[in-house]
Design a protein around this motif. Structure first.
Motif, PDB file in Angstrom:
ATOM      1  N   GLU A  95      -7.354  -1.032  12.683  1.00 24.98           N
ATOM      2  CA  GLU A  95      -6.638  -2.245  12.286  1.00 24.98           C
ATOM      3  C   GLU A  95      -5.265  -1.936  11.702  1.00 24.98           C
ATOM      4  N   GLU A  96      -5.177  -0.877  10.904  1.00 32.34           N
ATOM      5  CA  GLU A  96      -3.940  -0.616  10.177  1.00 32.34           C
ATOM      6  C   GLU A  96      -2.952   0.273  10.922  1.00 32.34           C
ATOM      7  N   THR A  97      -3.443   1.138  11.814  1.00 32.37           N
ATOM      8  CA  THR A  97      -2.524   2.074  12.481  1.00 32.37           C
ATOM      9  C   THR A  97      -2.412   1.865  13.984  1.00 32.37           C
ATOM     10  N   GLY A  98      -3.409   1.236  14.609  1.00 27.62           N
ATOM     11  CA  GLY A  98      -3.400   1.100  16.065  1.00 27.62           C
ATOM     12  C   GLY A  98      -3.861   2.364  16.778  1.00 27.62           C
ATOM     13  N   TYR A  99      -4.540   3.258  16.057  1.00 34.59           N
ATOM     14  CA  TYR A  99      -5.074   4.485  16.640  1.00 34.59           C
ATOM     15  C   TYR A  99      -6.582   4.555  16.415  1.00 34.59           C
ATOM     16  N   ARG A 100      -7.257   5.301  17.292  1.00 40.60           N
ATOM     17  CA  ARG A 100      -8.686   5.590  17.154  1.00 40.60           C
ATOM     18  C   ARG A 100      -8.827   7.105  17.093  1.00 40.60           C
ATOM     19  N   VAL A 130      -5.993   8.756  19.413  1.00 38.31           N
ATOM     20  CA  VAL A 130      -5.487   8.167  20.648  1.00 38.31           C
ATOM     21  C   VAL A 130      -5.012   6.747  20.334  1.00 38.31           C
ATOM     22  N   PRO A 131      -3.844   6.357  20.873  1.00 39.77           N
ATOM     23  CA  PRO A 131      -3.362   4.996  20.607  1.00 39.77           C
ATOM     24  C   PRO A 131      -4.233   3.955  21.308  1.00 39.77           C
ATOM     25  N   LEU A 132      -4.410   2.825  20.648  1.00 38.99           N
ATOM     26  CA  LEU A 132      -5.146   1.719  21.243  1.00 38.99           C
ATOM     27  C   LEU A 132      -4.207   0.925  22.143  1.00 38.99           C
ATOM     28  N   ASP A 133      -4.777   0.171  23.062  1.00 44.08           N
ATOM     29  CA  ASP A 133      -3.959  -0.644  23.962  1.00 44.08           C
ATOM     30  C   ASP A 133      -3.267  -1.783  23.224  1.00 44.08           C
ATOM     31  N   ALA A 134      -3.941  -2.317  22.214  1.00 42.16           N
ATOM     32  CA  ALA A 134      -3.382  -3.449  21.449  1.00 42.16           C
ATOM     33  C   ALA A 134      -2.702  -2.922  20.183  1.00 42.16           C
ATOM     34  N   PRO A 135      -1.688  -3.629  19.698  1.00 46.93           N
ATOM     35  CA  PRO A 135      -1.045  -3.219  18.442  1.00 46.93           C
ATOM     36  C   PRO A 135      -1.991  -3.418  17.261  1.00 46.93           C
ATOM     37  N   PRO A 136      -1.680  -2.799  16.107  1.00 50.61           N
ATOM     38  CA  PRO A 136      -2.534  -2.978  14.926  1.00 50.61           C
ATOM     39  C   PRO A 136      -2.691  -4.455  14.578  1.00 50.61           C
ATOM     40  N   SER A 137      -3.878  -4.817  14.065  1.00 51.13           N
ATOM     41  CA  SER A 137      -4.157  -6.219  13.697  1.00 51.13           C
ATOM     42  C   SER A 137      -4.341  -6.291  12.186  1.00 51.13           C
ATOM     43  N   GLN A 138      -3.245  -6.281  11.478  1.00 57.13           N
ATOM     44  CA  GLN A 138      -3.288  -6.297  10.013  1.00 57.13           C
ATOM     45  C   GLN A 138      -3.857  -7.611   9.505  1.00 57.13           C
ATOM     46  N   ASP A 139      -4.496  -7.516   8.334  1.00 57.85           N
ATOM     47  CA  ASP A 139      -4.969  -8.728   7.669  1.00 57.85           C
ATOM     48  C   ASP A 139      -3.765  -9.559   7.243  1.00 57.85           C
ATOM     49  N   ALA A 140      -3.975 -10.847   7.091  1.00 57.65           N
ATOM     50  CA  ALA A 140      -2.875 -11.755   6.748  1.00 57.65           C
ATOM     51  C   ALA A 140      -2.201 -11.393   5.426  1.00 57.65           C
ATOM     52  N   ASP A 141      -2.960 -10.797   4.498  1.00 57.34           N
ATOM     53  CA  ASP A 141      -2.386 -10.468   3.193  1.00 57.34           C
ATOM     54  C   ASP A 141      -1.818  -9.048   3.134  1.00 57.34           C
TER      55      ASP A 141
END
Length: 183
Positions: A95-100, A130-141
């Protein structure tokens, strides 16, 4: 060395939030001294020291309202109810970096601030990212920027006093044998 636990005389819950609670308890210690002790109760957190195949650490330049500024820190998150710390950090790093991470190493665990909190940080080394296909999905806060640094650059940032949180410094120290194998 086994010690007799203190006797709880009175429990007072002052605040129950979504991430932690605050209580003041009256105890009688084994030496018969009585007193009130405040405590922040926290479910614990999990943190990753992520290192790319190129040898760069992935850090976050994150805004923290308590400090009214940004702090350099490793990806981390609160352990949710019925969740293992390893599951927490696998979710948070994505969620925070876009990597696995393909390879994980448990570094250890430690109390964050035992003078007033029972929070434990579970620290892991995350490798073969490894980078994920989607960008990081940060929480709204969350207000986060991703930063890449060599271990040497991060160590220098610690030494010159850049704003870095204690859990990241402690986890970096735990990870040093893996980051600087010849030392």
């Amino acid at each position: 060395m086994m010690q007799e636990p203190p006797q709880l005389l009175k429990h007072r819950l002052f605040y129950q939030g979504r991430k932690f609670s605050f209580e003041v308890n009256r105890y009688r210690l084994p030496n018969q001294v009585e007193g009130d002790w405040e405590c922040v109760r926290h479910p614990g957190g999990a943190l990753a020291v992520p290192i790319t195949p190129e040898g760069k650490l992935i850090l976050l330049w994150q805004y923290r309202f308590a400090t009214q500024g940004r702090i350099l820190e490793f990806p981390a998150g609160t352990v949710e109810p019925n969740e293992e710390p390893f599951d927490t950090i696998q979710r948070e790093i994505e969620e925070e970096t876009g990597y696995r991470a393909q390879k994980w190493q448990k570094l250890g665990q430690f109390f964050l601030a035992p003078g007033y909190s029972d929070e434990i940080i579970y620290s892991f080394l995350a490798q073969d990212l490894v980078p994920l296909d989607a960008p990081p999905s940060q929480d709204a806060d969350e207000d986060i920027e991703t930063v890449f640094m060599t271990p040497q650059e991060f160590e220098q940032a610690i030494l010159v006093g850049q704003p870095i949180d204690a859990k990241s410094i402690a986890s970096f120290v735990l990870a040093k044998p893996f980051l600087f194998p010849s030392q």
